[in-house]
Write an enzyme that holds these catalytic residues in place. Sequence first.
Site, PDB file in Angstrom:
ATOM      1  N   LYS A 126     -23.105 -19.826 -14.817  1.00  0.00           N
ATOM      2  CA  LYS A 126     -23.053 -21.285 -14.627  1.00  0.00           C
ATOM      3  C   LYS A 126     -22.891 -21.697 -13.160  1.00  0.00           C
ATOM      4  CE  LYS A 126     -21.420 -22.247 -19.295  1.00  0.00           C
ATOM      5  NZ  LYS A 126     -20.465 -22.945 -20.149  1.00  0.00           N
ATOM      6  N   ASP A 168     -20.672 -29.557 -20.990  1.00  0.00           N
ATOM      7  CA  ASP A 168     -19.535 -28.963 -21.707  1.00  0.00           C
ATOM      8  C   ASP A 168     -18.402 -29.971 -21.918  1.00  0.00           C
ATOM      9  OD1 ASP A 168     -20.637 -26.424 -22.022  1.00  0.00           O
ATOM     10  OD2 ASP A 168     -19.914 -25.755 -20.069  1.00  0.00           O
TER      11      ASP A 168
END
Length: 273
Positions: free
Chosen positions: A66, A103
Amino acid sequence: MSSRYCVLGNPVKHSKSPMIHQAFAAQTGKPLAYTAELAPLDGFEAAWRAFCESGGRGANVTVPFKQQAFALCDTQSLRARRAGAVNTLSLGQNGRVFGDNTDGIGLLRDLKACEVPLAGKRVLVLGAGGAVRGVLEPLLNEAPRELVIANRTGARAEALAADFRDLGTVSGGGYEVLSGRFDLVINGTSASLAGELPPLPETLFEPDAVAYDMMYAAAPTVFLQWAQMRGARTIDGLGMLVEQAAEAFFIWQNVRPETAPVQALLRKTLIEG
Ligand code: ATR
């Protein structure tokens, strides 16, 4: 012709993202192909570029890429910049790469769907890694009375709290400094993966407290088992997973899929193994 998307990770074989996005595509009538692609640990950017060259339009990014995904973008959303991580890549018509992080909004949507209040509440977040960094801004935007970050390495939690202090009352430290009871405890550590439990005090929960694990498995995680035995309502991370995927689908397709039926489908396949 269907647009191509994928999840890039290492490991990635057990990712539920293909099943989720194919269910969204079927539900919304969008022709979309979505696969899981293994990226070499030293070749994330090359894997993304190769996917684009073969007609890929976007990708979800999972462990451990990420931060590398964040670095390769031409532009990132504000929430991705705050998180310092990207889980959704999009290739623009001009060839430029846009990065977002869904997220945090995924967690928030699931907490709302589960009717867990945040405003005025005392919230504890366990862990200080990338998973936690990504959810702090949206949590603080809901105006909890206080947010405490506890981590095995206390200094990491202190540093993280300092980074987000402009958004609310935030403090951080090791587990040994925890005091008082909490309305909501979110486990953002990877301890559940190893079947381990952070060293938590017995008197952690308020009477109506909620325990949320960002991980999920067919059976409740050790953290959720521990919390249930101490009277907390328990929620695992399956809903967050589906909600973050729905937000990525929205970024790519401009349509918001229904998440409840997809979550039910996923739960069923998880239980049936
Ligand atoms: P991620 O990006 O998934 O958050 P990470 O950056 O490696 O991954 O962070 C993992 C988190 O889980 C960290 O907060 C880690 O604590 P440390 O910072 O002290 O390493 C925490 N963690 C992992 N295993 C743990 C365990 N067995 N008990 C408690 N915390 C654990």
